[in-house]
Write a protein that holds these residues in place. Sequence first.
Motif, PDB file in Angstrom:
ATOM      1  N   LEU A   1       3.853   2.890   7.041  1.00 24.94           N
ATOM      2  CA  LEU A   1       3.040   1.767   6.554  1.00 24.94           C
ATOM      3  C   LEU A   1       2.966   1.745   5.033  1.00 24.94           C
ATOM      4  CD1 LEU A   1       0.011   1.393   8.979  1.00 24.94           C
ATOM      5  CD2 LEU A   1       1.659  -0.376   8.357  1.00 24.94           C
ATOM      6  N   GLU A   2       3.020   2.937   4.431  1.00 23.38           N
ATOM      7  CA  GLU A   2       2.973   3.015   2.967  1.00 23.38           C
ATOM      8  C   GLU A   2       4.159   2.313   2.318  1.00 23.38           C
ATOM      9  OE1 GLU A   2       2.590   7.164   2.207  1.00 23.38           O
ATOM     10  OE2 GLU A   2       0.464   7.184   2.758  1.00 23.38           O
ATOM     11  N   LEU A   3       5.216   2.121   3.081  1.00 22.37           N
ATOM     12  CA  LEU A   3       6.414   1.457   2.550  1.00 22.37           C
ATOM     13  C   LEU A   3       6.299  -0.066   2.586  1.00 22.37           C
ATOM     14  CD1 LEU A   3       9.064   3.715   4.296  1.00 22.37           C
ATOM     15  CD2 LEU A   3       8.755   3.535   1.838  1.00 22.37           C
TER      16      LEU A   3
ATOM     17  N   LYS B   1      -3.156  -4.198   5.838  1.00 24.96           N
ATOM     18  CA  LYS B   1      -4.609  -4.333   5.940  1.00 24.96           C
ATOM     19  C   LYS B   1      -5.053  -3.603   7.198  1.00 24.96           C
ATOM     20  CE  LYS B   1      -8.279  -7.800   5.718  1.00 24.96           C
ATOM     21  NZ  LYS B   1      -8.598  -9.219   5.805  1.00 24.96           N
ATOM     22  N   ASN B   2      -6.001  -2.696   7.066  1.00 20.66           N
ATOM     23  CA  ASN B   2      -6.550  -1.931   8.194  1.00 20.66           C
ATOM     24  C   ASN B   2      -5.474  -1.325   9.100  1.00 20.66           C
ATOM     25  OD1 ASN B   2      -9.013  -2.820   7.253  1.00 20.66           O
ATOM     26  ND2 ASN B   2      -9.088  -4.554   8.686  1.00 20.66           N
TER      27      ASN B   2
END
Lengths: 96, 470
Positions: free
Chosen positions: A78-80, A85-86
């Motif tokens: 997800l960091e990529l 959001k959430n």
Amino acid sequence: MISRQEVQHIAKLARLGLKEKEVEKYQKELSSILDYFEKLKEVDISKIEPTSHSIAAENVIREDEVKREQRAKNKKLLELAPKTKNGHLKVKSILK
Amino acid sequence: MTVKEVHQGLIRKEFSALELCRVYLARIKKENKKINAFLDVSEALALSQAKEIDTLISQKKETPFLAGVPCAIKDNILVEGISCTAGSKILENYVAPYDATVIKRLKDQGVVILGKTNLDEFAMGSSTENSAFGPSHNPHDLSRVPGGSSGGSAAAVASDECVYALGSDTGGSIRLPASFCGVVGLKPTYGAVSRYGLIAFASSLDQIGPITKTVEDAKVVFDVICGRDRLDSTSIEISSKIENKKSKVQIKNLKIGVPKEYFVKGINSEVEKVIKKAIKKYEEMGAEITEVRLPHTEYALPAYYIINPSEASANLARYDGVKYGFSAKDAADLMEIYLKSREQGFGDEVRRRIMLGTYALSAGYYEAYYLRAQKVRTLVKNDFEKVFQKVDVLLTPVSPFPPFKIGERIDDPLSMYLVDVYTVSINLIGVPALSMPVGKVGKLPVGLQIIGKHFEEEKILEIGKLYESY
């Protein structure tokens, strides 16, 4: 030669933005390549089965379950993402 | 230096892994301005890996063959924590979140990774000119291409900026640059090496393989990276590997086929001479040479250039400006994010192939293009199966001509596709093939292609070694 409309239609199917002046370029290039493919019409393919895979592969089956170690990996993935959001990917509006 | 020389030097303590690593990093710094083989140099990672190996050696622990040997990785193979661009603007700022299986296997051996090498964008090309970060140059003549798409890997090995490298081969992308740069390249059997962590291009054709200075080194690297991986369901354990090892290749019993269709109009006469001479050598060693026919050879290339973009257009749908990679800033809604991110992020050849593939798979054209190509693929496969009943291996050129000038073919996509005429059949049918330098035209290297049956890497490598030691 394939038409302007065809090039624009394919580009849209492929979700590729195209500048006006590029349409003609792709018309020419794609047509010359598609003409080359005509060569395959010389081959008798009646009664021939298609090959999609060169090696006979076995189907792999597993339980559909969430693995604990996956959580940490998900965070990394997800960091990529450009926007989140959430813990979810965030996208622009679909409906106008 | 070769893998073998480095290994011996390390265990005899002639030099330390750290010293060696520093020498190679300095070489890259010097050579990269001219050759542009590396997109990214992972200095910190390389130095820390080298230090670990020196500790291992000082503790007199067993030192694996590849431990401390500096290598380079094609920039479409993921190394955790290191950028991975696939030669594309769309992944310019992408940092790999995990290791490819091949990298994991190399790390288990104590690999030293010097950096990531240049390639045609998403491995689409035969010259590395399609890289978003500028072309690589052939170390034997800087005005010429190193071949592609693993051009950075082959150029790095040829200019001794690394001891060996990994490449990937979808239609010749290991063998062509190996041939053009005068080094050894192995395209393994489809399924022999895990594709997990290789940026997907055409999934029924892609394979990772080694690019090395000697055939012996290719074998060492291949033995480490091959084998079944639960993260790639198409990977297969090579059970014949052990059997093959037992039976050494006897040149006297060896039947070599030379396909007539690979020596027709279009081949450079100097290249033909070099290849014929190499085949003659095998005859002198005692092998039986037979002319064979692969009648569908001329149809393999158009079939390949339908199947390849079709698979690519599906694989590259994942670059959407939402999940990772470049995302267009000036988009008003979701559709615009897709359109603009992909327009601005992808280069010319990638967009061309996505459109070709989309066209070939679209309603009304599927049967005329994609399905027809798959049926021709069956005919190409039948050709090889028939021939392999009579001979053990096939010898052919890798390329019909020596390395061409940078800029010579880039404006005509079709003329670039024709470069791959001798290499694509091998990927369509999934057999292994080795490219090995056997001579030169002027100062430009020429590679011989040794094609084997499925999972007979051992045999083609042995046959390659026979030539090296003759």
